[in-house]
Design a protein around this motif. Structure first.
Motif, PDB file in Angstrom:
ATOM      1  N   ALA A 526      32.667  36.670  31.436  1.00  0.00           N
ATOM      2  CA  ALA A 526      33.625  36.427  32.523  1.00  0.00           C
ATOM      3  C   ALA A 526      34.329  35.086  32.357  1.00  0.00           C
ATOM      4  O   ALA A 526      35.437  34.880  32.893  1.00  0.00           O
ATOM      5  CB  ALA A 526      32.893  36.487  33.865  1.00  0.00           C
ATOM      6  N   ARG A 527      33.700  34.160  31.624  1.00  0.00           N
ATOM      7  CA  ARG A 527      34.314  32.839  31.413  1.00  0.00           C
ATOM      8  C   ARG A 527      35.441  32.908  30.381  1.00  0.00           C
ATOM      9  O   ARG A 527      36.203  31.952  30.213  1.00  0.00           O
ATOM     10  CB  ARG A 527      33.256  31.824  30.974  1.00  0.00           C
ATOM     11  N   LEU A 528      35.547  34.016  29.672  1.00  0.00           N
ATOM     12  CA  LEU A 528      36.633  34.208  28.708  1.00  0.00           C
ATOM     13  C   LEU A 528      37.658  35.200  29.272  1.00  0.00           C
ATOM     14  O   LEU A 528      38.102  36.132  28.609  1.00  0.00           O
ATOM     15  CB  LEU A 528      36.067  34.707  27.378  1.00  0.00           C
ATOM     16  N   SER A 529      38.039  34.980  30.500  1.00  0.00           N
ATOM     17  CA  SER A 529      38.979  35.877  31.176  1.00  0.00           C
ATOM     18  C   SER A 529      40.362  35.805  30.510  1.00  0.00           C
ATOM     19  O   SER A 529      40.788  34.746  30.031  1.00  0.00           O
ATOM     20  CB  SER A 529      39.101  35.482  32.649  1.00  0.00           C
ATOM     21  N   ARG A 530      41.064  36.929  30.514  1.00  0.00           N
ATOM     22  CA  ARG A 530      42.413  36.985  29.944  1.00  0.00           C
ATOM     23  C   ARG A 530      43.494  36.934  31.023  1.00  0.00           C
ATOM     24  O   ARG A 530      44.675  37.109  30.738  1.00  0.00           O
ATOM     25  CB  ARG A 530      42.571  38.264  29.127  1.00  0.00           C
ATOM     26  N   GLU A 531      43.030  36.716  32.223  1.00  0.00           N
ATOM     27  CA  GLU A 531      43.985  36.651  33.326  1.00  0.00           C
ATOM     28  C   GLU A 531      44.941  35.472  33.112  1.00  0.00           C
ATOM     29  O   GLU A 531      44.530  34.354  32.843  1.00  0.00           O
ATOM     30  CB  GLU A 531      43.233  36.475  34.644  1.00  0.00           C
ATOM     31  N   GLY A 532      46.261  35.734  33.267  1.00  0.00           N
ATOM     32  CA  GLY A 532      47.283  34.709  33.101  1.00  0.00           C
ATOM     33  C   GLY A 532      47.725  34.528  31.679  1.00  0.00           C
ATOM     34  O   GLY A 532      48.609  33.722  31.403  1.00  0.00           O
ATOM     35  N   LEU A 533      47.070  35.239  30.763  1.00  0.00           N
ATOM     36  CA  LEU A 533      47.422  35.081  29.355  1.00  0.00           C
ATOM     37  C   LEU A 533      48.206  36.278  28.822  1.00  0.00           C
ATOM     38  O   LEU A 533      48.703  36.247  27.697  1.00  0.00           O
ATOM     39  CB  LEU A 533      46.148  34.907  28.507  1.00  0.00           C
ATOM     40  N   ILE A 534      48.322  37.298  29.633  1.00  0.00           N
ATOM     41  CA  ILE A 534      49.009  38.486  29.159  1.00  0.00           C
ATOM     42  C   ILE A 534      50.495  38.157  29.005  1.00  0.00           C
ATOM     43  O   ILE A 534      51.163  37.749  29.958  1.00  0.00           O
ATOM     44  CB  ILE A 534      48.826  39.660  30.133  1.00  0.00           C
ATOM     45  N   THR A 542      51.270  26.630  29.009  1.00  0.00           N
ATOM     46  CA  THR A 542      50.349  27.016  30.097  1.00  0.00           C
ATOM     47  C   THR A 542      49.217  27.878  29.551  1.00  0.00           C
ATOM     48  O   THR A 542      48.046  27.706  29.915  1.00  0.00           O
ATOM     49  CB  THR A 542      51.113  27.795  31.178  1.00  0.00           C
ATOM     50  N   ALA A 543      49.544  28.789  28.663  1.00  0.00           N
ATOM     51  CA  ALA A 543      48.518  29.652  28.069  1.00  0.00           C
ATOM     52  C   ALA A 543      47.514  28.828  27.281  1.00  0.00           C
ATOM     53  O   ALA A 543      46.297  29.062  27.318  1.00  0.00           O
ATOM     54  CB  ALA A 543      49.180  30.694  27.172  1.00  0.00           C
ATOM     55  N   ARG A 544      48.033  27.835  26.508  1.00  0.00           N
ATOM     56  CA  ARG A 544      47.131  26.984  25.725  1.00  0.00           C
ATOM     57  C   ARG A 544      46.165  26.238  26.629  1.00  0.00           C
ATOM     58  O   ARG A 544      44.970  26.139  26.338  1.00  0.00           O
ATOM     59  CB  ARG A 544      47.965  26.009  24.905  1.00  0.00           C
ATOM     60  N   ASP A 545      46.645  25.762  27.747  1.00  0.00           N
ATOM     61  CA  ASP A 545      45.769  25.020  28.664  1.00  0.00           C
ATOM     62  C   ASP A 545      44.698  25.928  29.257  1.00  0.00           C
ATOM     63  O   ASP A 545      43.533  25.529  29.413  1.00  0.00           O
ATOM     64  CB  ASP A 545      46.611  24.413  29.787  1.00  0.00           C
ATOM     65  N   LEU A 546      45.119  27.144  29.592  1.00  0.00           N
ATOM     66  CA  LEU A 546      44.131  28.086  30.133  1.00  0.00           C
ATOM     67  C   LEU A 546      43.046  28.404  29.105  1.00  0.00           C
ATOM     68  O   LEU A 546      41.853  28.469  29.424  1.00  0.00           O
ATOM     69  CB  LEU A 546      44.836  29.377  30.577  1.00  0.00           C
ATOM     70  N   LYS A 548      42.075  26.521  26.611  1.00  0.00           N
ATOM     71  CA  LYS A 548      41.226  25.329  26.468  1.00  0.00           C
ATOM     72  C   LYS A 548      40.182  25.263  27.583  1.00  0.00           C
ATOM     73  O   LYS A 548      38.994  25.007  27.354  1.00  0.00           O
ATOM     74  CB  LYS A 548      42.085  24.065  26.486  1.00  0.00           C
ATOM     75  N   GLN A 549      40.639  25.472  28.792  1.00  0.00           N
ATOM     76  CA  GLN A 549      39.722  25.393  29.938  1.00  0.00           C
ATOM     77  C   GLN A 549      38.618  26.454  29.843  1.00  0.00           C
ATOM     78  O   GLN A 549      37.444  26.170  30.101  1.00  0.00           O
ATOM     79  CB  GLN A 549      40.514  25.578  31.232  1.00  0.00           C
ATOM     80  N   GLU A 603      43.735  26.205  17.854  1.00  0.00           N
ATOM     81  CA  GLU A 603      43.482  25.725  16.498  1.00  0.00           C
ATOM     82  C   GLU A 603      44.622  24.878  15.966  1.00  0.00           C
ATOM     83  O   GLU A 603      44.443  24.110  15.014  1.00  0.00           O
ATOM     84  CB  GLU A 603      43.243  26.925  15.579  1.00  0.00           C
ATOM     85  N   GLN A 604      45.782  25.002  16.576  1.00  0.00           N
ATOM     86  CA  GLN A 604      46.918  24.193  16.144  1.00  0.00           C
ATOM     87  C   GLN A 604      46.894  22.801  16.742  1.00  0.00           C
ATOM     88  O   GLN A 604      47.719  21.959  16.385  1.00  0.00           O
ATOM     89  CB  GLN A 604      48.230  24.899  16.523  1.00  0.00           C
ATOM     90  N   GLU A 605      45.942  22.561  17.647  1.00  0.00           N
ATOM     91  CA  GLU A 605      45.825  21.246  18.268  1.00  0.00           C
ATOM     92  C   GLU A 605      45.288  20.232  17.258  1.00  0.00           C
ATOM     93  O   GLU A 605      44.735  20.568  16.212  1.00  0.00           O
ATOM     94  CB  GLU A 605      44.878  21.321  19.470  1.00  0.00           C
ATOM     95  N   LYS A 606      45.473  18.937  17.628  1.00  0.00           N
ATOM     96  CA  LYS A 606      44.997  17.886  16.732  1.00  0.00           C
ATOM     97  C   LYS A 606      43.459  17.881  16.628  1.00  0.00           C
ATOM     98  O   LYS A 606      42.914  17.545  15.597  1.00  0.00           O
ATOM     99  CB  LYS A 606      45.488  16.520  17.234  1.00  0.00           C
ATOM    100  N   SER A 607      42.771  18.197  17.712  1.00  0.00           N
ATOM    101  CA  SER A 607      41.286  18.199  17.709  1.00  0.00           C
ATOM    102  C   SER A 607      40.788  19.564  18.170  1.00  0.00           C
ATOM    103  O   SER A 607      40.282  19.724  19.287  1.00  0.00           O
ATOM    104  CB  SER A 607      40.745  17.109  18.631  1.00  0.00           C
ATOM    105  N   PRO A 608      40.949  20.570  17.311  1.00  0.00           N
ATOM    106  CA  PRO A 608      40.567  21.925  17.736  1.00  0.00           C
ATOM    107  C   PRO A 608      39.059  22.076  17.974  1.00  0.00           C
ATOM    108  O   PRO A 608      38.631  22.906  18.773  1.00  0.00           O
ATOM    109  CB  PRO A 608      41.034  22.803  16.577  1.00  0.00           C
ATOM    110  N   ASN A 609      38.222  21.250  17.240  1.00  0.00           N
ATOM    111  CA  ASN A 609      36.753  21.383  17.388  1.00  0.00           C
ATOM    112  C   ASN A 609      36.267  21.037  18.787  1.00  0.00           C
ATOM    113  O   ASN A 609      35.150  21.397  19.180  1.00  0.00           O
ATOM    114  CB  ASN A 609      36.041  20.486  16.376  1.00  0.00           C
ATOM    115  N   LYS A 610      37.124  20.348  19.522  1.00  0.00           N
ATOM    116  CA  LYS A 610      36.749  19.988  20.886  1.00  0.00           C
ATOM    117  C   LYS A 610      36.653  21.231  21.757  1.00  0.00           C
ATOM    118  O   LYS A 610      35.899  21.259  22.737  1.00  0.00           O
ATOM    119  CB  LYS A 610      37.781  19.017  21.442  1.00  0.00           C
ATOM    120  N   TYR A 611      37.365  22.267  21.393  1.00  0.00           N
ATOM    121  CA  TYR A 611      37.378  23.485  22.197  1.00  0.00           C
ATOM    122  C   TYR A 611      36.808  24.682  21.433  1.00  0.00           C
ATOM    123  O   TYR A 611      36.139  25.530  22.021  1.00  0.00           O
ATOM    124  CB  TYR A 611      38.815  23.783  22.649  1.00  0.00           C
TER     125      TYR A 611
END
Length: 650
Positions: A526-534, A542-546, A548-549, A603-611
């Motif tokens: 449930a923590r990997l919801s796709r809501e808002g990403l469709i 906005t999708a990238r931030d979701l 990450k969170q 993965e395109q972020e500067k520090s992808p391992n953080k997420y």
């Protein structure tokens, strides 16, 4: 001048008289031995002429008296010479026992003749001496010497053979000891199994026959006591050597030298084997040998010899060891060990009654040991349910596994219901009830064991409620219902509980398995919801931030759950593999799909391992490492508190 001449003359006269006195003294000194010789000759002459001086009728009668006395005396002397002739014909008893016994028989007959007839001859001679004294036919000194000689002869009447018979019998006793010593060899211990057959007679038949011949010869001469002493010394030492080879030092252990019965379990196992060897092999052979050797002597002697041999061997140490075990601290394991000892004694009951029926000490010690065993067995058995109930107040295991008391009781109950222990436990309970004048019914035993299982179920319910979270309670119940289902199914205990009870625990296992997954790993997708990403309805940023969170939330939840459950175990291997598989199927496919679809945004972020902390492969590997049991053994029969009570294993 005249007076001086008189003085000189007187002096010469005196000197001459002194010389004459000396000459006379010398002459008398030479005459004294002659006078003594004459005196002695006169005494002999007096003795010689005494018969001449005696009355004529006394002299005429003395000849007949002397002839009557000489005849038996001469016969005795001839037999005496024959006795000493037999001494040279005595063979070596070790090489020719029959020949030795034959000569010994003749020697005994001759000695008996001497003993019987010597008294008659002495009496006849005494009558002659008395006649000579009464009729003054002989000198008084001569009569006195004759009387002294006859008195001495009467005192030594039993040893007229010069002690030859006594020496010959002593050689026979030595031969009895030699035969036993040369043919007594310790009986080897072959251990339990079919190869440990009853040992044959310890002595060859020929040796036993020789021993019997010696006994029958010596028993008539009061030598039986000496032979019994020799037999007990030799065979007792041989039996002791047979036992000493078994390394029985453990029999001397005291109750203060061990804390619990589990520390001497190996000794108790050896005790049963060694006891069986001692009774069925060693002492059985000794008993039969006593029967054979003393067959013609009497049952009392046979029994006494055997009992003394057993005593010399140190058999009572076996009974003292059993008593020591009964006096150790109470322990559920001790119940099984007491039953082992009781079973050993029960299996040997007929042998004990037959072999030791004439040994009061062994009988009394055995009865005392059996009473202590039965009292100990029943005391521990009737307290088992109470001990299990007391565990209800302890904490459940932190690894959410099966408490030691649960695995212990299921295995323990099956042992008590098994073919090895149930008959002997039933026998002990029957005897205990008979002491109370009550009748034992098997349902009492069954009811007590079922009450143990019921107590365990109540304990599980209580313990499950003491965890702080529901996932812990569910995996704990899943573990224990699985254990009860698997450990009881197909066993004696399972047969008592029935299929309905077993299926119930199997269903409970499945139910709590599903509840555990729902309350733990089932919450992660449930923590990997796709809501808002469709279709990125809010824009790419906005999708990238979701994403990450949601990845951050997933990682935090996964890390917390993994860390918390890394110390949890699932004891059953099948259930462990199944649970891992379900967890992986619940988490990994969702994570893999999510990362395939939305991973590139991060993965395109500067520090992808953080997420992006994990890959699908690393997640699966981590989940596959969960629930492994620790190296410590759970459910061991040896595990318990020092107090002797059941331990929950915390």
């Amino acid at each position: 001048m005249f007076p001086m001449e008189n003085l000189i003359s007187a002096t010469k006269l005196l000197k001459a008289n002194v010389d004459k006195s000396k000459a006379l003294e010398s002459s008398l000194g030479k005459t004294s031995p002659r006078l003594n010789d004459i005196s002695q000759r006169l005494a002999s002459l007096e003795v010689a002429i005494r018969p001449i001086l005696a009355p004529k009728d006394a002299l005429s009668a003395v000849g007949g008296h002397i002839n009557r006395a000489v005849v038996p005396a001469t016969a005795v002397l001839k037999v005496f010479d024959a006795v000493h002739g037999l001494e040279k014909s005595l063979p070596d008893p070790h090489h020719d026992l029959p020949g030795y016994l034959d000569v010994l028989k003749r020697l005994e007959e001759a000695s008996k003749f001497l003993g019987d007839n010597c008294g008659v001859a002495i009496q006849w001679l005494s009558d002659i001496v008395e006649y000579l004294a009464d009729h003054n036919v002989a000198d008084n000194l001569f009569i006195t010497d004759l009387n002294k000689t006859l008195d001495n002869l009467g005192d030594e009447k039993g040893r007229l053979d010069g002690g030859l018979l006594e020496i010959a019998l002593s050689r026979l006793e030595n031969e009895f000891r030699l035969l036993l010593t040369e043919n007594s060899v310790p009986i080897p211990f072959f251990g339990p199994g079919p190869q440990a057959c009853i040992a044959p007679s310890p002595l060859p038949v020929s040796v036993i026959n020789k021993l019997q011949l010696i006994l029958m010869r010596l028993v008539c001469k009061d030598g039986l006591k000496k032979c019994v002493s020799i037999y007990v010394d030799v065979r007792g030492a041989n039996a002791r050597a047979s036992l000493r080879a078994l390394d029985l030092d453990y029999l001397e252990i005291s109750s203060s030298e061990f804390n619990d019965v589990s520390s001497i379990e190996a000794h108790i196992a050896k005790w049963g084997q060694h006891l069986e060897f001692a009774v069925k092999h060693l002492f059985e052979a000794e008993y039969n040998l006593c029967e054979e050797v003393f067959d013609k002597i009497g049952s009392d002697i046979r029994t006494r010899c055997f009992v003394e041999v057993v005593g010399r061997a140190g058999f009572v140490a076996f009974l003292r060891f059993g008593k020591t075990v009964t006096e150790s601290k109470k322990d559920p394991i001790k119940l099984l060990k007491l039953l082992d000892i009781f079973a050993s004694l029960s299996n040997l009951r007929l042998d004990f009654n037959r072999l030791f029926g004439g040994a009061p000490e062994i009988q009394n010690m055995t009865r005392d040991l059996i009473r202590s065993l039965i009292e100990g067995v029943c005391e521990i058995f009737w307290e088992l349910s109470v001990q299990v109930e007391l565990q209800r107040h302890t904490l459940p295991p932190p690894d959410r596994g099966v408490p030691r008391v649960v695995s212990f009781i299921t295995e323990y109950s099956n042992k008590l219901l098994g073919d090895e222990y149930k008959p002997i436990l039933t026998q002990a309970l029957v005897i205990e009830r008979s002491w109370k004048r009550e009748k034992f019914k098997e349902k009492i035993l069954i009811k007590e064991l079922l009450s143990l299982v019921k107590a365990i179920e109540l304990n599980l319910d209580t313990w499950s409620k003491r965890y702080e979270d529901e996932a812990s309670s569910y995996i704990f119940l899943m573990n224990n219902h699985c254990h009860l289902y698997k450990q009881v199914k197909g066993t004696k205990l399972g047969g008592l509980l029935g299929d309905f009870w077993i299926r119930g625990h199997e269903e409970q296992k499945e139910y709590y398995s599903g509840m555990y997954l729902k309350e733990s790993w089932g919450k992660l997708p449930a923590r990997l919801s796709r809501e808002g990403l469709i279709c990125f309805s809010g824009g790419r940023a906005t999708a990238r931030d979701l994403v990450k969170q949601r990845l951050k939330s997933f990682n935090e939840a996964f890390d917390e759950m993994y860390k918390k459950q890394s110390d949890w175990i699932i004891a059953d291997s099948d259930l462990r593999e199944k649970t891992r598989r379900v967890v992986i199927q619940t988490v990994v496919p969702v994570y893999r799909s999510y990362m395939q679809n939305y991973g590139p945004l991060v993965e395109q972020e500067k520090s992808p391992n953080k997420y992006v902390k994990y890959t699908a492969v690393s997640l699966e590997k981590m989940l596959n490492s969960l629930f492994n049991p620790k190296s410590s053994k759970r459910g061991s029969f040896k595990a318990r508190r020092p107090s002797g009570k059941l331990d929950n294993g915390i």
